[in-house]
Scaffold this motif. Structure first.
Motif, PDB file in Angstrom:
ATOM      1  N   GLU A   1      13.737   0.406  -7.264  1.00 12.74           N
ATOM      2  CA  GLU A   1      15.006   1.053  -6.883  1.00 12.74           C
ATOM      3  C   GLU A   1      15.113   2.622  -6.831  1.00 12.74           C
ATOM      4  O   GLU A   1      15.159   3.009  -5.863  1.00 12.74           O
ATOM      5  CB  GLU A   1      16.416   0.370  -7.404  1.00 12.74           C
ATOM      6  N   GLU A   2      14.736   2.941  -7.876  1.00 15.21           N
ATOM      7  CA  GLU A   2      14.699   4.467  -8.386  1.00 15.21           C
ATOM      8  C   GLU A   2      13.611   5.122  -7.209  1.00 15.21           C
ATOM      9  O   GLU A   2      13.726   6.257  -7.316  1.00 15.21           O
ATOM     10  CB  GLU A   2      14.391   4.852  -9.657  1.00 15.21           C
ATOM     11  N   ASN A   3      12.596   4.481  -7.157  1.00 11.23           N
ATOM     12  CA  ASN A   3      11.409   4.807  -6.216  1.00 11.23           C
ATOM     13  C   ASN A   3      11.797   4.760  -4.797  1.00 11.23           C
ATOM     14  O   ASN A   3      10.760   4.865  -4.018  1.00 11.23           O
ATOM     15  CB  ASN A   3      10.216   4.216  -6.877  1.00 11.23           C
ATOM     16  N   GLY A   4      12.764   4.234  -4.370  1.00 10.00           N
ATOM     17  CA  GLY A   4      13.142   3.931  -3.046  1.00 10.00           C
ATOM     18  C   GLY A   4      12.533   2.813  -2.331  1.00 10.00           C
ATOM     19  O   GLY A   4      12.282   2.931  -0.969  1.00 10.00           O
ATOM     20  N   LEU A   5      11.895   1.729  -3.079  1.00 13.97           N
ATOM     21  CA  LEU A   5      11.165   0.564  -2.569  1.00 13.97           C
ATOM     22  C   LEU A   5      11.896  -0.530  -2.200  1.00 13.97           C
ATOM     23  O   LEU A   5      11.647  -1.317  -1.437  1.00 13.97           O
ATOM     24  CB  LEU A   5       9.948   0.357  -3.465  1.00 13.97           C
ATOM     25  N   ILE A   6      13.149  -0.696  -2.883  1.00 11.05           N
ATOM     26  CA  ILE A   6      14.089  -1.526  -2.811  1.00 11.05           C
ATOM     27  C   ILE A   6      15.568  -1.236  -2.708  1.00 11.05           C
ATOM     28  O   ILE A   6      15.753   0.181  -3.046  1.00 11.05           O
ATOM     29  CB  ILE A   6      14.148  -2.730  -3.573  1.00 11.05           C
ATOM     30  N   HIS A   7      16.445  -1.869  -2.110  1.00 11.15           N
ATOM     31  CA  HIS A   7      17.965  -1.412  -2.273  1.00 11.15           C
ATOM     32  C   HIS A   7      18.520  -2.613  -2.892  1.00 11.15           C
ATOM     33  O   HIS A   7      18.332  -3.596  -2.852  1.00 11.15           O
ATOM     34  CB  HIS A   7      18.549  -1.291  -0.816  1.00 11.15           C
ATOM     35  N   ARG A   8      19.595  -2.487  -3.606  1.00 11.45           N
ATOM     36  CA  ARG A   8      20.570  -3.277  -4.296  1.00 11.45           C
ATOM     37  C   ARG A   8      21.928  -3.149  -3.514  1.00 11.45           C
ATOM     38  O   ARG A   8      22.395  -2.153  -3.007  1.00 11.45           O
ATOM     39  CB  ARG A   8      21.087  -2.734  -5.727  1.00 11.45           C
ATOM     40  N   MET A   9      22.210  -4.522  -2.823  1.00 10.46           N
ATOM     41  CA  MET A   9      23.392  -4.743  -2.454  1.00 10.46           C
ATOM     42  C   MET A   9      24.439  -4.859  -3.260  1.00 10.46           C
ATOM     43  O   MET A   9      24.523  -5.778  -3.760  1.00 10.46           O
ATOM     44  CB  MET A   9      23.331  -5.997  -1.407  1.00 10.46           C
ATOM     45  N   ALA A  10      25.157  -3.765  -3.272  1.00 13.53           N
ATOM     46  CA  ALA A  10      26.490  -3.747  -4.311  1.00 13.53           C
ATOM     47  C   ALA A  10      27.464  -4.963  -4.068  1.00 13.53           C
ATOM     48  O   ALA A  10      28.014  -5.626  -5.110  1.00 13.53           O
ATOM     49  CB  ALA A  10      27.155  -2.439  -4.408  1.00 13.53           C
ATOM     50  N   SER A  11      27.793  -5.210  -2.961  1.00 14.23           N
ATOM     51  CA  SER A  11      28.669  -6.341  -2.635  1.00 14.23           C
ATOM     52  C   SER A  11      28.120  -7.935  -2.802  1.00 14.23           C
ATOM     53  O   SER A  11      29.159  -8.580  -3.183  1.00 14.23           O
ATOM     54  CB  SER A  11      29.097  -6.168  -1.139  1.00 14.23           C
ATOM     55  N   THR A  12      27.001  -7.946  -2.819  1.00 16.70           N
ATOM     56  CA  THR A  12      26.454  -9.218  -3.173  1.00 16.70           C
ATOM     57  C   THR A  12      25.736  -9.412  -4.420  1.00 16.70           C
ATOM     58  O   THR A  12      25.297 -10.399  -4.705  1.00 16.70           O
ATOM     59  CB  THR A  12      25.576  -9.651  -1.855  1.00 16.70           C
TER      60      THR A  12
ATOM     61  N   GLN B   1       0.965  -0.963  -0.090  1.00 18.90           N
ATOM     62  CA  GLN B   1      -0.035   0.147  -0.042  1.00 18.90           C
ATOM     63  C   GLN B   1       0.923   1.202  -0.062  1.00 18.90           C
ATOM     64  O   GLN B   1       0.742   2.228  -0.694  1.00 18.90           O
ATOM     65  CB  GLN B   1      -0.988  -0.179   1.334  1.00 18.90           C
ATOM     66  N   LYS B   2       2.126   1.329   0.905  1.00 16.13           N
ATOM     67  CA  LYS B   2       2.895   2.502   0.844  1.00 16.13           C
ATOM     68  C   LYS B   2       3.477   2.747  -0.528  1.00 16.13           C
ATOM     69  O   LYS B   2       3.763   3.696  -1.023  1.00 16.13           O
ATOM     70  CB  LYS B   2       4.099   2.081   1.786  1.00 16.13           C
ATOM     71  N   ALA B   3       3.835   1.379  -1.133  1.00 20.80           N
ATOM     72  CA  ALA B   3       4.696   1.584  -2.525  1.00 20.80           C
ATOM     73  C   ALA B   3       3.554   1.991  -3.744  1.00 20.80           C
ATOM     74  O   ALA B   3       4.128   3.036  -4.251  1.00 20.80           O
ATOM     75  CB  ALA B   3       4.968   0.108  -2.942  1.00 20.80           C
ATOM     76  N   LYS B   4       2.283   1.759  -3.550  1.00 19.48           N
ATOM     77  CA  LYS B   4       1.239   2.313  -4.469  1.00 19.48           C
ATOM     78  C   LYS B   4       1.143   3.592  -4.121  1.00 19.48           C
ATOM     79  O   LYS B   4       1.097   4.503  -5.215  1.00 19.48           O
ATOM     80  CB  LYS B   4       0.074   1.487  -4.343  1.00 19.48           C
ATOM     81  N   GLN B   5       1.264   4.227  -2.986  1.00 19.31           N
ATOM     82  CA  GLN B   5       0.897   5.488  -2.562  1.00 19.31           C
ATOM     83  C   GLN B   5       2.168   6.269  -2.847  1.00 19.31           C
ATOM     84  O   GLN B   5       1.879   7.375  -3.764  1.00 19.31           O
ATOM     85  CB  GLN B   5       0.796   5.736  -1.367  1.00 19.31           C
ATOM     86  N   ILE B   6       3.254   5.865  -3.046  1.00 13.37           N
ATOM     87  CA  ILE B   6       4.509   6.727  -3.305  1.00 13.37           C
ATOM     88  C   ILE B   6       4.767   6.643  -4.899  1.00 13.37           C
ATOM     89  O   ILE B   6       5.058   7.873  -5.384  1.00 13.37           O
ATOM     90  CB  ILE B   6       5.778   5.994  -2.802  1.00 13.37           C
ATOM     91  N   CYS B   7       4.216   5.489  -5.580  1.00 14.06           N
ATOM     92  CA  CYS B   7       4.270   5.659  -7.026  1.00 14.06           C
ATOM     93  C   CYS B   7       3.208   6.487  -7.540  1.00 14.06           C
ATOM     94  O   CYS B   7       3.590   7.393  -8.560  1.00 14.06           O
ATOM     95  CB  CYS B   7       4.118   4.224  -7.469  1.00 14.06           C
ATOM     96  N   PHE B   8       1.994   6.485  -7.034  1.00 17.32           N
ATOM     97  CA  PHE B   8       1.154   7.628  -7.379  1.00 17.32           C
ATOM     98  C   PHE B   8       1.513   8.981  -6.996  1.00 17.32           C
ATOM     99  O   PHE B   8       1.472   9.969  -7.944  1.00 17.32           O
ATOM    100  CB  PHE B   8      -0.429   7.220  -6.279  1.00 17.32           C
ATOM    101  N   GLU B   9       2.177   9.402  -5.840  1.00 14.83           N
ATOM    102  CA  GLU B   9       2.826  10.750  -5.633  1.00 14.83           C
ATOM    103  C   GLU B   9       3.666  11.085  -6.623  1.00 14.83           C
ATOM    104  O   GLU B   9       3.923  12.230  -6.944  1.00 14.83           O
ATOM    105  CB  GLU B   9       3.116  10.861  -4.234  1.00 14.83           C
TER     106      GLU B   9
END
Length: 146
Positions: free
Chosen positions: A67-78, A6-14
């Motif tokens: 990732e661009e929308n701050g919903l996930i993170h990429r672990m560069a080392s793994t 729900q938070k992700a949908k709201q962020i994308c909408f905004e």
């Protein structure tokens, strides 16, 4: 309390963005996994749960969007992805630190203190460096593996 979805949908909408069914499924896979996953692990899980013949570029595009929308993170080392523990709670200018257990692979996420972030930002500025992805990855052993 709203769910991550729900938070992700709201962020994308905004942001004037659309959380497409593929993006939503990828986010759900990461949310349910509770641990970091590679793009190919996500693709395998996606194919298990869907009648789609999705290919790697489809998953990589969804991951890039999330990732661009701050919903996930990429672990560069793994080279793995993990759902953000604080969806909608902080801004892209904050610095995130990840404590990654080298034995079981769990990841704990928290924000770097403002003082440390300012120190890093000042040092980068002094050498003319523009920080684009502010994160720290710290490897070691979690409480359970110690």
């Amino acid at each position: 309390m709203p769910s991550d979805l729900q938070k992700a949908k709201q962020i994308c909408f905004e942001n004037g963005q659309n959380l497409t069914p593929i993006r939503e499924t990828v986010l759900s896979i990461l949310s349910q996994a509770g641990q970091p996953m590679s793009a190919y692990d996500i693709l395998d899980k996606y194919r298990e749960n869907s009648q789609s013949g999705a290919q790697p570029p489809t998953i990589y595009r969804a991951l890039a969007f999330l990732e661009e929308n701050g919903l996930i993170h990429r672990m560069a080392s793994t080279r793995q992805f993990v759902i953000c523990d604080h969806i909608g709670e902080h801004h892209s200018h904050d610095m995130t630190q990840f404590f990654i257990c080298d034995q079981c692979g769990t990841v704990e996420e928290s924000l770097v203190s403002p003082a440390l972030w300012h120190e890093i930002h000042d040092q980068a500025e002094n050498i003319g460096f523009l920080v684009k992805q502010p994160s720290l990855e710290i490897h070691g052993l979690c409480r359970n593996c110690r």
